[in-house]
Design an enzyme around this catalytic site. Structure first.
Site, PDB file in Angstrom:
ATOM      1  N   LYS A 121       7.347  -9.816  14.697  1.00 18.15           N
ATOM      2  CA  LYS A 121       6.388 -10.894  14.130  1.00 18.15           C
ATOM      3  C   LYS A 121       6.370 -12.113  14.771  1.00 18.15           C
ATOM      4  CE  LYS A 121       5.708 -12.949   9.439  1.00 18.15           C
ATOM      5  NZ  LYS A 121       6.156 -12.678   8.086  1.00 18.15           N
ATOM      6  N   SER A 152       2.940 -12.255   4.576  1.00 25.65           N
ATOM      7  CA  SER A 152       2.501 -12.501   5.882  1.00 25.65           C
ATOM      8  C   SER A 152       2.833 -11.824   7.021  1.00 25.65           C
ATOM      9  CB  SER A 152       3.180 -14.088   5.936  1.00 25.65           C
ATOM     10  OG  SER A 152       4.772 -14.088   5.970  1.00 25.65           O
ATOM     11  N   SER A 153       3.392 -10.635   6.976  1.00 21.85           N
ATOM     12  CA  SER A 153       3.798 -10.008   8.050  1.00 21.85           C
ATOM     13  C   SER A 153       2.540  -8.916   8.363  1.00 21.85           C
ATOM     14  CB  SER A 153       4.820  -8.844   8.139  1.00 21.85           C
ATOM     15  OG  SER A 153       5.961  -9.607   7.690  1.00 21.85           O
ATOM     16  N   ILE A 159       9.776 -13.643   2.443  1.00 23.49           N
ATOM     17  CA  ILE A 159      10.507 -14.623   1.408  1.00 23.49           C
ATOM     18  C   ILE A 159       9.952 -14.317   0.086  1.00 23.49           C
ATOM     19  CG2 ILE A 159       8.802 -16.536   1.799  1.00 23.49           C
ATOM     20  CD1 ILE A 159      11.126 -18.172   2.231  1.00 23.49           C
ATOM     21  N   GLY A 160       8.837 -13.518  -0.076  1.00 20.14           N
ATOM     22  CA  GLY A 160       8.507 -13.187  -1.451  1.00 20.14           C
ATOM     23  C   GLY A 160       7.641 -12.000  -1.644  1.00 20.14           C
ATOM     24  N   GLY A 161       7.816 -11.511  -0.271  1.00 20.99           N
ATOM     25  CA  GLY A 161       6.935  -9.974  -0.398  1.00 20.99           C
ATOM     26  C   GLY A 161       6.413  -9.798   0.881  1.00 20.99           C
ATOM     27  N   SER A 162       6.469 -10.636   1.771  1.00 22.69           N
ATOM     28  CA  SER A 162       5.960 -10.779   3.108  1.00 22.69           C
ATOM     29  C   SER A 162       5.903  -9.576   4.115  1.00 22.69           C
ATOM     30  CB  SER A 162       6.139 -11.731   3.809  1.00 22.69           C
ATOM     31  OG  SER A 162       5.618 -13.026   3.168  1.00 22.69           O
TER      32      SER A 162
END
Length: 462
Positions: A80, A155-156, A176-179
């Site tokens: 990433k 975000s990944s 950080i929250g599900g990325s």
């Protein structure tokens, strides 16, 4: 032998050992495959096929002498773009600011390089990594290979798309929250978020982890043999521990498995995902696990409090930009974050306190059970050009209620594909374990992967 782009890392290494395939053969095949797919997906950043070929040629020479160097010698990997690699800038999804070239590899990149994995490219992410979407003001739009009209999540985002489309077997995201887990679910791959600090990362932050995104649990475990080595640049790292990550044998008899179907807030759970989780839990029950119904751990107050804190944190970054630079950021990010400028310090601190409340709630779950199964996402899919499943910048986190608590609680969690909807989109199921029980989570995921026995099925070129 399967088509090279369909091979797992473990299959590739076996082929290198018996000399039925060389890293250079694989690299040439993979480049041709990527060139057919990439115009449709836009998953890659800093793709340098010449450098990839040169590294593959050197690896082939080592394998020809039966002298590989490192556990991943010759195996392609993507990173990433938020994970720094020496000599490349880190655009952060925006490309704003001075954009200096990184002077050294971040810890996960360094570990993979030490084991001679071959860097294919970096992968895309949205602005500041703060959207669960494939939309970026710098990279453009990354699309889901299962259906180009659908979103990858984020975000990944590029890592999820690249893994599903077969851009090599190993991909690294951040979460950080599900990325990691959200795009893994929407793209039909395995995404593992370890215990905070298990994989050293820099910069480190509350809840921020790096982790594998692969087409199989075996390959995620193989990556952990490299990624989990220590690095003092991460002051939140765990102490070194000797773990045979590739040993995924597990006796399920007696395991107490919590079934958490409701998130507590956010978007309602769609029926195909509810059915997928229930079916997956029944497979594990048939193998000896005891199912325990669990109430949700997240509340509206927790989600909204963290939302306020993250708005303030994001605004602190946007405030450092010039007005002209700020205009180049995705409007949805501005619309969401600008409220952070109006929050008082007390309100921001109260928001941050909700991370500790989540930690308390998630830790208490493991007084009742050994592991948890839940959906990864509440929805099956959403349009490619939306910024989130609600497409509402003022309600950006309604879809992360199943994943977020385990970042704040620091527990390991993995998403894997449990089947497909009637429209042919993947259905992600999540498994969670107590803090430090990363190996257990991988073993449980392997057990579920074997019992689900989802027929091999990957996207076709449009």
């Amino acid at each position: 032998m399967p088509a090279p782009h369909r091979m797992t890392a473990t299959q590739l290494l076996a082929a290198y050992r018996d000399k039925s395939l060389s890293p250079l053969d694989y690299a040439e095949s993979l480049i041709a495959h990527i060139e057919r797919w990439e115009p449709h997906l836009n998953a890659l950043y800093a793709y340098r096929p010449e450098a990839f070929l040169a590294a593959a040629r050197a690896s082939s020479e080592r394998w020809a002498r039966s002298e590989p160097r490192g556990a991943l010698d010759g195996v392609p990997v993507t990173l990433k773009e938020l994970i720094a690699t020496r000599g490349l800038p880190v655009p952060g999804g925006t490309g704003l600011g001075e954009q200096p070239k990184a002077s050294e590899d971040a810890p996960p990149a360094a570990r993979l390089a030490e084991d001679h994995a071959l860097l294919v490219a970096k992968t895309t992410c949205p602005d500041y990594g703060m959207l669960s979407s494939g939309l970026s003001s710098f990279h453009g739009l990354t699309r889901n290979p299962w259906n180009l009209a659908c979103n990858t999540g984020g975000s990944s985002s590029g890592a999820g798309a690249a893994a599903a489309a077969g851009y090599g077997p190993l991909h690294l995201g951040t979460d950080i929250g599900g990325s990691i887990r959200l795009p893994a679910a929407w793209c039909g791959v395995v995404g593992f978020k370890p215990t905070l600090g298990r994989i050293p990362i820099d910069p480190y932050y509350v809840g921020r982890c790096a982790g594998p995104m692969t087409r199989s649990v075996d390959d995620a475990a193989l990556m952990m043999t490299s990624l989990a080595r220590t690095d003092r640049r991460d002051a939140m790292r765990l102490p070194p521990e000797s773990i045979d990550w590739t040993d995924l044998r597990l006796e399920l008899k007696g395991l107490r498995l919590g079934v958490m179907l409701e998130a507590g807030c956010g978007l309602p759970l769609e029926a195909p995902l509810r059915q997928a989780v229930e079916s997956a839990a029944q497979h594990l029950e048939a193998a000896g696990a005891t199912l325990v119904s669990l109430a949700p751990v997240l509340t509206r107050e927790m989600l909204d409090g963290l939302d306020r804190f993250w708005r303030a944190r994001q605004w602190s970054e946007l405030e450092a930009l010039t007005p002209a630079q700020r205009e180049r950021v995705l409007p949805a990010i501005i619309a969401w974050a600008e409220d952070g400028a109006r929050l008082s310090g007390v309100e921001a601190v109260r928001g941050f306190q909700q991370t500790l409340n989540m930690r308390r709630a998630t830790e208490a779950v493991f007084e009742q059970v050994d592991a948890v199964i839940s959906p990864t996402t509440p929805n099956v899919s959403f349009p490619a050009d939306w910024v989130s499943p609600t497409n509402d910048p003022l309600r950006p986190f309604e879809h992360i209620a199943y994943t977020l608590p385990w970042n704040m609680g620091e527990q390991p969690a993995i998403s894997l594909n449990a089947g497909f909807s009637g429209e042919g989109m993947p259905l992600g199921v999540q498994l969670i374990g107590p803090r430090f029980a990363d190996h257990l989570v991988l073993k449980l995921a392997k057990a579920l992967e074997e019992r689900l026995d989802v027929a091999p099925r990957w996207p076709s070129l449009p």
